[in-house]
Scaffold this active site. Structure first.
Site, mmCIF file in Angstrom:
data_model
loop_
_atom_site.group_PDB
_atom_site.id
_atom_site.type_symbol
_atom_site.label_atom_id
_atom_site.label_comp_id
_atom_site.label_asym_id
_atom_site.label_seq_id
_atom_site.Cartn_x
_atom_site.Cartn_y
_atom_site.Cartn_z
ATOM 1 N N SER A 1 -7.259 8.540 -0.156
ATOM 2 C CA SER A 1 -6.685 7.791 0.958
ATOM 3 C C SER A 1 -5.323 8.386 1.266
ATOM 4 O O SER A 1 -4.371 8.178 0.502
ATOM 5 C CB SER A 1 -6.538 6.304 0.609
ATOM 6 O OG SER A 1 -5.843 5.628 1.640
ATOM 7 N N GLU B 1 0.239 2.596 2.829
ATOM 8 C CA GLU B 1 -0.741 1.958 3.708
ATOM 9 C C GLU B 1 -1.263 0.674 3.080
ATOM 10 O O GLU B 1 -1.460 -0.334 3.774
ATOM 11 C CB GLU B 1 -1.890 2.927 3.972
ATOM 12 C CG GLU B 1 -2.908 2.437 4.982
ATOM 13 C CD GLU B 1 -3.905 3.536 5.313
ATOM 14 O OE1 GLU B 1 -3.645 4.284 6.276
ATOM 15 O OE2 GLU B 1 -4.925 3.664 4.597
ATOM 16 N N TYR C 1 -9.655 4.377 4.506
ATOM 17 C CA TYR C 1 -8.534 3.472 4.784
ATOM 18 C C TYR C 1 -8.265 2.642 3.537
ATOM 19 O O TYR C 1 -9.194 2.103 2.928
ATOM 20 C CB TYR C 1 -8.872 2.565 5.965
ATOM 21 C CG TYR C 1 -7.842 1.496 6.229
ATOM 22 C CD1 TYR C 1 -6.713 1.764 6.989
ATOM 23 C CD2 TYR C 1 -7.998 0.214 5.711
ATOM 24 C CE1 TYR C 1 -5.758 0.780 7.223
ATOM 25 C CE2 TYR C 1 -7.057 -0.773 5.940
ATOM 26 C CZ TYR C 1 -5.939 -0.482 6.694
ATOM 27 O OH TYR C 1 -4.997 -1.460 6.919
ATOM 28 N N HIS C 2 -6.994 2.508 3.162
ATOM 29 C CA HIS C 2 -6.616 1.819 1.927
ATOM 30 C C HIS C 2 -6.241 0.375 2.213
ATOM 31 O O HIS C 2 -5.261 0.102 2.895
ATOM 32 C CB HIS C 2 -5.433 2.536 1.287
ATOM 33 C CG HIS C 2 -5.325 2.324 -0.197
ATOM 34 N ND1 HIS C 2 -5.401 1.075 -0.780
ATOM 35 C CD2 HIS C 2 -5.152 3.210 -1.224
ATOM 36 C CE1 HIS C 2 -5.277 1.199 -2.089
ATOM 37 N NE2 HIS C 2 -5.129 2.484 -2.388
ATOM 38 N N GLY C 3 -7.024 -0.566 1.684
ATOM 39 C CA GLY C 3 -6.670 -1.973 1.777
ATOM 40 C C GLY C 3 -5.577 -2.321 0.782
ATOM 41 O O GLY C 3 -5.089 -1.469 0.037
#
Length: 332
Positions: free
Chosen positions: A198, A204, A131-133
């Protein structure tokens, strides 16, 4: 010489620093009530100072580490013959050692960084899907900790705009950042690389929020890469990554601007020292009979399960800060 009448009308010179400064400014400019203006300015400084500490100091520390990384790389490039190249013959081996210790130290101090589940990463080639912050800094911490702990180096696929940023060529090369055509990724995995990607990418990063919504759209190329390379997929998620840095991606004009020019022009704020824990899920083994669509759905479900298990939703910055004071979980 000043006469006695003029002297008596001016009165005594004030003794306090603020009053004396106001007196001088008043005499020089002719403006009355300068002490009130100075008092208001001092009050504003007192109010804004904590905000400056909260927003400016973390960014300054991050960019200090980043610029230090670039400086070390340039020094290393000039003197790399004097560094240990390691058993692999990698000319950047010494540079990697310097960088990973720098970023691992930053992660330990600023976020109390922890890595859990790295035993799920096999010694064979594999594709890590994460998951890409709002910022990829959690990936830097993961990459550094994995190399220190397991002596395992992880390459990563980045968006094309990263390769156009000035001054990053050497940094990208040392960190193993790759442009992501499918053929290049498959080739890297067949060579034995550990590769991270990702699927949500920049979209995202910018437009997901504290609900931690996975934003892959119809992307399934990563699944086809894993199938073609015959490697397992490993889901990865960093707890509180959205509380460390927030974006203003919820404002529609920024979304429209991104979709038009495809550049990440979205304001960010934060760099808060919240607790970061990266969790590695169990591998999804290679299955020759599965389709890319099915593998994409399976991977998304596995990543969502990690988010559901380890992240309180919606994310909360204060709660994430308080988690720094909780008992440290034992790293695997």
């Amino acid at each position: 010489m000043i006469g006695s009448n003029e002297s008596s009308t001016e009165g005594p010179i004030p003794t306090s620093y603020l009053s004396f400064l106001a007196y001088l400014l008043g005499e020089w400019t002719g403006v009355e009530h300068t002490e009130d203006y100075l008092s208001y300015g001092a009050y504003l400084s007192w109010v804004l100072f904590p905000l400056a500490i909260v927003f400016i100091l973390p960014v300054a520390i991050f960019f200090f580490c980043f610029n230090t990384s670039l400086l070390l790389l340039h020094i290393y490039k000039r003197r790399k013959n004097g560094f240990n190249e390691g058993h692999s013959g990698d000319v950047w081996y010494g540079a990697k050692e310097m960088l990973v210790n720098l970023w691992d130290g930053h992660g330990r101090v600023w976020h109390g960084y922890e890595l859990h589940g790295d035993e799920n990463i096999p010694e064979v080639p594999a594709l890590i899907v994460f998951y890409h912050g709002a910022s990829p800094v959690d990936y830097l911490y993961f990459m550094a900790r994995l190399l220190i702990r397991r002596k395992r180096y992880c390459h990563v696929v980045a968006d094309h705009f990263v390769f156009r940023l000035p001054g990053l060529k050497m940094f990208i090369e040392v960190l193993g950042v790759m442009h992501g055509p499918k053929e290049v990724c498959v080739s890297a995995l067949k060579k034995g690389y550990l590769l991270a990607i990702s699927p949500g990418g920049v979209r995202e990063a910018l437009f997901s929020d504290e609900t931690y919504a996975i934003m892959w759209g119809n992307r399934k190329g990563f699944a086809q890469v894993a199938i073609d390379a015959k490697v397992p997929i490993i889901p990865m998620f960093t707890q509180n990554v959205r509380e460390g840095i927030r974006t203003l991606g919820g404002i529609k004009i920024f979304r429209k601007l991104y979709e038009r020019i495809r550049l990440p022009i979205v304001p960010m704020y934060g760099w808060f020292p919240v607790k970061f824990r990266t969790f590695i899920g169990e591998p999804i083994p290679y299955d020759p009979n599965i389709t890319a669509e099915e593998l994409t759905a399976k991977t998304k479900a596995a990543l969502q399960a990690l988010i559901t298990k380890h992240q309180k939703i919606p994310g909360n910055i204060l709660r994430a800060l308080m988690e720094r004071f909780q008992t440290r979980q034992k790293e695997d």
